[in-house]
Design a protein around this motif. Structure first.
Motif, PDB file in Angstrom:
ATOM      1  N   MET A   1       0.831  -1.200   0.000  1.00  0.00           N
ATOM      2  CA  MET A   1       0.000   0.000   0.000  1.00  0.00           C
ATOM      3  C   MET A   1       0.872   1.259   0.000  1.00  0.00           C
ATOM      4  O   MET A   1       0.534   2.248  -0.629  1.00  0.00           O
ATOM      5  N   ALA A   2       2.012   1.229   0.704  1.00  0.00           N
ATOM      6  CA  ALA A   2       2.881   2.403   0.769  1.00  0.00           C
ATOM      7  C   ALA A   2       3.401   2.778  -0.610  1.00  0.00           C
ATOM      8  O   ALA A   2       3.641   3.935  -0.887  1.00  0.00           O
ATOM      9  N   SER A  11       4.273   5.345   7.769  1.00  0.00           N
ATOM     10  CA  SER A  11       3.625   4.104   8.222  1.00  0.00           C
ATOM     11  C   SER A  11       2.580   4.354   9.295  1.00  0.00           C
ATOM     12  O   SER A  11       1.560   3.672   9.349  1.00  0.00           O
ATOM     13  N   GLY A  12       2.804   5.359  10.176  1.00  0.00           N
ATOM     14  CA  GLY A  12       1.809   5.664  11.211  1.00  0.00           C
ATOM     15  C   GLY A  12       0.499   6.156  10.610  1.00  0.00           C
ATOM     16  O   GLY A  12      -0.590   5.762  11.047  1.00  0.00           O
ATOM     17  N   PHE A  13       0.592   6.992   9.593  1.00  0.00           N
ATOM     18  CA  PHE A  13      -0.599   7.505   8.915  1.00  0.00           C
ATOM     19  C   PHE A  13      -1.349   6.365   8.228  1.00  0.00           C
ATOM     20  O   PHE A  13      -2.569   6.230   8.364  1.00  0.00           O
ATOM     21  N   ILE A  14      -0.612   5.516   7.516  1.00  0.00           N
ATOM     22  CA  ILE A  14      -1.235   4.405   6.791  1.00  0.00           C
ATOM     23  C   ILE A  14      -1.851   3.406   7.749  1.00  0.00           C
ATOM     24  O   ILE A  14      -2.961   2.903   7.522  1.00  0.00           O
ATOM     25  N   SER A  15      -1.185   3.135   8.873  1.00  0.00           N
ATOM     26  CA  SER A  15      -1.739   2.208   9.870  1.00  0.00           C
ATOM     27  C   SER A  15      -3.039   2.733  10.445  1.00  0.00           C
ATOM     28  O   SER A  15      -3.981   1.979  10.684  1.00  0.00           O
ATOM     29  N   GLY A  16      -3.093   4.039  10.661  1.00  0.00           N
ATOM     30  CA  GLY A  16      -4.326   4.636  11.168  1.00  0.00           C
ATOM     31  C   GLY A  16      -5.478   4.455  10.208  1.00  0.00           C
ATOM     32  O   GLY A  16      -6.595   4.113  10.609  1.00  0.00           O
ATOM     33  N   LEU A  17      -5.231   4.668   8.918  1.00  0.00           N
ATOM     34  CA  LEU A  17      -6.278   4.461   7.912  1.00  0.00           C
ATOM     35  C   LEU A  17      -6.698   3.004   7.853  1.00  0.00           C
ATOM     36  O   LEU A  17      -7.884   2.680   7.752  1.00  0.00           O
ATOM     37  N   ALA A  18      -5.717   2.106   7.916  1.00  0.00           N
ATOM     38  CA  ALA A  18      -5.999   0.674   7.812  1.00  0.00           C
ATOM     39  C   ALA A  18      -6.797   0.154   8.998  1.00  0.00           C
ATOM     40  O   ALA A  18      -7.497  -0.852   8.880  1.00  0.00           O
ATOM     41  N   TRP A 106      -2.229  20.380   4.956  1.00  0.00           N
ATOM     42  CA  TRP A 106      -1.908  18.971   5.177  1.00  0.00           C
ATOM     43  C   TRP A 106      -3.126  18.247   5.724  1.00  0.00           C
ATOM     44  O   TRP A 106      -3.896  18.825   6.505  1.00  0.00           O
ATOM     45  N   PHE A 107      -3.282  16.994   5.328  1.00  0.00           N
ATOM     46  CA  PHE A 107      -4.247  16.105   5.967  1.00  0.00           C
ATOM     47  C   PHE A 107      -3.497  15.341   7.045  1.00  0.00           C
ATOM     48  O   PHE A 107      -2.340  14.976   6.869  1.00  0.00           O
ATOM     49  N   ALA A 108      -4.166  15.094   8.167  1.00  0.00           N
ATOM     50  CA  ALA A 108      -3.515  14.397   9.279  1.00  0.00           C
ATOM     51  C   ALA A 108      -4.535  13.540   9.999  1.00  0.00           C
ATOM     52  O   ALA A 108      -5.734  13.585   9.712  1.00  0.00           O
ATOM     53  N   ALA A 116      -5.342  16.934  19.551  1.00  0.00           N
ATOM     54  CA  ALA A 116      -4.162  17.741  19.241  1.00  0.00           C
ATOM     55  C   ALA A 116      -2.887  16.911  19.290  1.00  0.00           C
ATOM     56  O   ALA A 116      -1.794  17.441  19.368  1.00  0.00           O
ATOM     57  N   THR A 117      -3.026  15.579  19.257  1.00  0.00           N
ATOM     58  CA  THR A 117      -1.874  14.688  19.205  1.00  0.00           C
ATOM     59  C   THR A 117      -1.931  13.912  17.903  1.00  0.00           C
ATOM     60  O   THR A 117      -2.915  13.212  17.630  1.00  0.00           O
ATOM     61  N   LEU A 118      -0.890  14.032  17.090  1.00  0.00           N
ATOM     62  CA  LEU A 118      -0.876  13.412  15.776  1.00  0.00           C
ATOM     63  C   LEU A 118      -0.647  11.910  15.844  1.00  0.00           C
ATOM     64  O   LEU A 118       0.083  11.415  16.701  1.00  0.00           O
ATOM     65  N   LEU A 119      -1.259  11.210  14.906  1.00  0.00           N
ATOM     66  CA  LEU A 119      -1.011   9.787  14.696  1.00  0.00           C
ATOM     67  C   LEU A 119      -0.284   9.689  13.358  1.00  0.00           C
ATOM     68  O   LEU A 119      -0.884   9.819  12.300  1.00  0.00           O
ATOM     69  N   GLY A 120       1.016   9.521  13.397  1.00  0.00           N
ATOM     70  CA  GLY A 120       1.810   9.566  12.174  1.00  0.00           C
ATOM     71  C   GLY A 120       2.000  11.002  11.722  1.00  0.00           C
ATOM     72  O   GLY A 120       1.488  11.941  12.323  1.00  0.00           O
ATOM     73  N   GLY A 121       2.734  11.162  10.647  1.00  0.00           N
ATOM     74  CA  GLY A 121       2.997  12.499  10.133  1.00  0.00           C
ATOM     75  C   GLY A 121       1.905  12.954   9.180  1.00  0.00           C
ATOM     76  O   GLY A 121       1.305  12.150   8.485  1.00  0.00           O
TER      77      GLY A 121
END
Length: 199
Positions: A1-2, A11-18, A106-108, A116-121
Motif C-alpha cells: 500500500m505504501a 507508516s503511522g498515517f497508513i496504519s491509522g487508515l488501515a 496537510w491532511f492528518a 491535538a496529538t498526531l497519529l503519524g505524520g
C-alpha cells in the motif's frame, strides 16, 4: 500500500487508515504578512514541525476549507477557506493585503476526535496562494448575527497581480551601467503593445 501513496504518507498515517477507525484533521499554514498563521481543525495546541498549531475547532467559528483542484496548465483553479469570528478580528484580517501570500494544507490524523496529538505524520494535500478576501454576515433573520471572512485560494499566483516580471532599463543599468539594451527592449515592447488591435 505504501508504494501507491504518492504524497509521502508514513507508516503511522497508513496504519491509522488501515485500522478503520481514524480521526481526520487538517493543518493549514498561511504566510500572513508580518504574522504567519498555523492552525488545525481540532481543539488545543498541536506541536508539529517545530511549531505550535492553534486549534480552531470550537463551536461558533464556522471554519471550513475547500481546496482547488490540482492545476493542469496555466489557469489557476480556485477554492476557499472560511472562518467566523468577532467583528474586530475580521476587520483586522480585512485590513491586511494578503494577496499572493503562500498557503499550505496537510491532511492528518489525531489520536482522538478533535484532538491535538498526531497519529503519524501529516500528508501534504495542497500548496498555493491567497487570491483575495471578502466578508459576509449570516443570521439576519432575528437569530444571532455571525460575521465570516472568506479567503479565496488559488493553485497558482494570482493572474491579477502585477509583479515586476520584465527586465527594465533600470535593472539593466544597475547591473551593466551605460548599457542601453534595456532601453531599446522596453521601447520595442511599448511599440508592440501600441500596435495590438483593441476591440
Amino acid at each position: 500500500m505504501a508504494d501507491v501513496m504518492t504524497r509521502g504518507a508514513d507508516s503511522g498515517f497508513i496504519s491509522g487508515l488501515a485500522s478503520g477507525v481514524y480521526h481526520p484533521a487538517v493543518l493549514v499554514f498561511a504566510d500572513w504578512p508580518g504574522d504567519p498563521v498555523r492552525v488545525h481543525s481540532g481543539v488545543g495546541t498541536l506541536a508539529w514541525d517545530g511549531h505550535d498549531w492553534i486549534g480552531i475547532g470550537v463551536h461558533g467559528m464556522g471554519g471550513r476549507i475547500s481546496l482547488p483542484g490540482e492545476a493542469q496548465g496555466m489557469a489557476s483553479t480556485e477554492g476557499q477557506a472560511m472562518l467566523g469570528g468577532l467583528p474586530e478580528d475580521i476587520d483586522a484580517l480585512l485590513a491586511t493585503d494578503a494577496r499572493g501570500s503562500a498557503v499550505q494544507v496537510w491532511f492528518a490524523q489525531t489520536t482522538e476526535r478533535s484532538g491535538a496529538t498526531l497519529l503519524g505524520g501529516p500528508v501534504s494535500a495542497w500548496a498555493g496562494y491567497i487570491d483575495g478576501m471578502d466578508d459576509a454576515e449570516d443570521g439576519t433573520d432575528g437569530r444571532e448575527v455571525k460575521r465570516r471572512v472568506t479567503v479565496a485560494l488559488v493553485s497558482r499566483a494570482s493572474q491579477r497581480l502585477s509583479p515586476s516580471a520584465y527586465h527594465t532599463d533600470e535593472d539593466q543599468q544597475a547591473e551593466f551601467p551605460g548599457d542601453t539594451a534595456g532601453r531599446h527592449l522596453r521601447a520595442a515592447r511599448q511599440r508592440m503593445q501600441a500596435e495590438v488591435v483593441k476591440f
